[in-house]
Design an enzyme around this catalytic site. Sequence first.
Site, PDB file in Angstrom:
ATOM      1  N   SER A 194       0.853  -1.185   0.000  1.00 38.37           N
ATOM      2  CA  SER A 194       0.000   0.000   0.000  1.00 38.37           C
ATOM      3  C   SER A 194       0.887   1.233   0.000  1.00 38.37           C
ATOM      4  CB  SER A 194      -0.891   0.013   1.246  1.00 38.37           C
ATOM      5  OG  SER A 194      -1.577   1.240   1.379  1.00 38.37           O
ATOM      6  N   TYR A 215      -2.815  -0.542  10.459  1.00 39.34           N
ATOM      7  CA  TYR A 215      -2.791  -0.941   9.056  1.00 39.34           C
ATOM      8  C   TYR A 215      -1.469  -0.540   8.410  1.00 39.34           C
ATOM      9  CZ  TYR A 215      -4.117  -1.188   4.124  1.00 39.34           C
ATOM     10  OH  TYR A 215      -4.153  -1.480   2.780  1.00 39.34           O
TER      11      TYR A 215
END
Length: 295
Positions: free
Chosen positions: A146, A159
């Site tokens: 990501s 996250y």
Amino acid sequence: MKQIILTGSASGFGLKAVKTLALQGHTVYATMRNIKWLSGANAAVAQELKDWAKAHNVKVEVVEMDVTSTVSVNAAVAEIAKKSGGRIDVLINNAGVSYYGFGEALTIEQTEQMYQVNTLGPERTMKAVLPYMHAQKEGLIINVTSVQSRNHIPSLSTYNGTKAALDAATVGYHYELKSSGIDVVNIQPGAFQTTDITNKRIVGKNEEVEAKYGEDALNFKRALLQYFVPTPESGDPQEVADAMLKLVELPKGERPLWTIVGGGPMTEKFEAINQSTKDIVDFNVSILPQLFPTK
């Protein structure tokens, strides 16, 4: 044409990638959890994918795999190897789980779940497929991380950590395996609000702690929640599937270590961090054997 294992195939980037890769003639082993008919949460999507593959005359095999279980991963890879004649060309680690909110609001068990799926899951699958790739003296592993592995904003702290850990591990594997003929690379997607990132996210079990937080932190969390609401301008997740296909079809040794997709206005800054990271690793890889010769 390649034999491809893709995790997290039930929705989002994964489901689009299965179809994109299969339509180009590749054989795709679409792995997901809970595909048992009637009782499984993904039974319906598994059957729909099988029907789609039959209608389009493409090669898609749906295989049960829970990336949080070493037993499940090893059994799935063994089943796939049997179907593929022992050849595994590509592994795409796409399975992931999201959370946005204060890290403190997660129980330690929820935090562990995120690391199990996002970080340890890819480690399991890589270790399961690498013996086949070593035997072939070639292969490709794509880890979907990501841009949050670079963009460490609040309300995504846990996250961010799971994706940064996988991104860093991918860099190490990239250098360790390239002389063995095996490419290991990252895709760093930005936010694609039209996927199921919102409705499938983890909900913190300790959200009452928010009453102790300052208005600045609460305002940022509210803004982030609004940011994840889909709009007509939201990016198309097909872009990520197309990036996977491009990496699969590039020649061995020519695949970039990082591919950013949908990074938005910060893309150049993310690219600069990636390049600085590569420069540091390249320097260490070149200088350490000279400083500490083993022969």
